[in-house]
Structures are given as structure tokens and as C-alpha cells.
Design a protein around this motif. Sequence first.
Motif, PDB file in Angstrom:
ATOM      1  N   ARG A 119       0.866  -1.174   0.000  1.00 47.54           N
ATOM      2  CA  ARG A 119       0.000   0.000   0.000  1.00 47.54           C
ATOM      3  C   ARG A 119       0.898   1.219   0.000  1.00 47.54           C
ATOM      4  O   ARG A 119       1.752   1.371   0.876  1.00 47.54           O
ATOM      5  N   ASP A 120       0.718   2.091  -0.976  1.00 55.97           N
ATOM      6  CA  ASP A 120       1.573   3.265  -1.134  1.00 55.97           C
ATOM      7  C   ASP A 120       3.033   2.801  -1.138  1.00 55.97           C
ATOM      8  O   ASP A 120       3.379   1.950  -1.929  1.00 55.97           O
ATOM      9  N   GLN A 121       3.867   3.306  -0.246  1.00 58.85           N
ATOM     10  CA  GLN A 121       5.266   2.874  -0.179  1.00 58.85           C
ATOM     11  C   GLN A 121       5.480   1.745   0.819  1.00 58.85           C
ATOM     12  O   GLN A 121       6.576   1.215   0.945  1.00 58.85           O
TER      13      GLN A 121
END
Length: 125
Positions: free
Chosen positions: A53-55
Motif C-alpha cells: 500500500r503506497d510505499q
Amino acid sequence: MNDIADHGVRFGRIAAMLPVKDMTKAYDFYANVLGFKKIFENGNPVGFMILKRDQGEVHLTLQPNHKAAHFNVAHLMVDNVDALHAVCQQYGLRIIKSLQDKDYGLRAFVFEDPDGNRIDVGQPI
């Protein structure tokens, strides 16, 4: 001793490997509560899974006899620690350390996932 960078070694990603007793239950938590997406799985039945998720990235490994450690196993930096804290409370997760501003410049708390893995969450103040 020489610095490892002097030898041409460059580090890439590093991700927490979290042991889980039930892969389906763990996936449901990380996907439905925290919003991670599955990007890889291996085995039949699934014994390893990568979620992103995201980074942020977590690796789940099936360990049916897992006994949770009594220390933090991962540290997660977020941009809205208060909102994540509220989600953890809403879903009845065990909060190990309450949400507070720390003297080292983070607003932080620690929660346990359904397998007892302690995750330290922080946001720069």
C-alpha cells in the motif's frame, strides 16, 4: 574495515516478514482494514504473500504455531497517525502503547495485528 558502499553494494527495498497462523484471516485484516493490495502469493495452500500500500510493503509467512513476540516487529510511518489510530480502535485491535507525542519528534502508538505482531506507527510532528 571498509564501508560496504565502498564495495559497490547498494541496498534495495526491505520489508517486514510477519508470521501469521491463518493466511486468509491475516489477508482479510491487511486488505480490508488497512487497505493493502496483494501483489504476490506462493504455495497451495498459500504459505507466503506480499502486500503493498503506497510505499509500505509487508510479507506474510504462514506459521501455524506462531507465538507473538513481546516487542515491536515492524515500524510504519504514516501521514495521519490519528486516523490510523482511530481505525485500529474501531476494529477493536489491541493498543499496546497509547497515541502520544514523543520527545524524539514523532506522534506514535503501537498496536497488535490479529496474530499479535506488534507494529509501531509514527508520524513526524
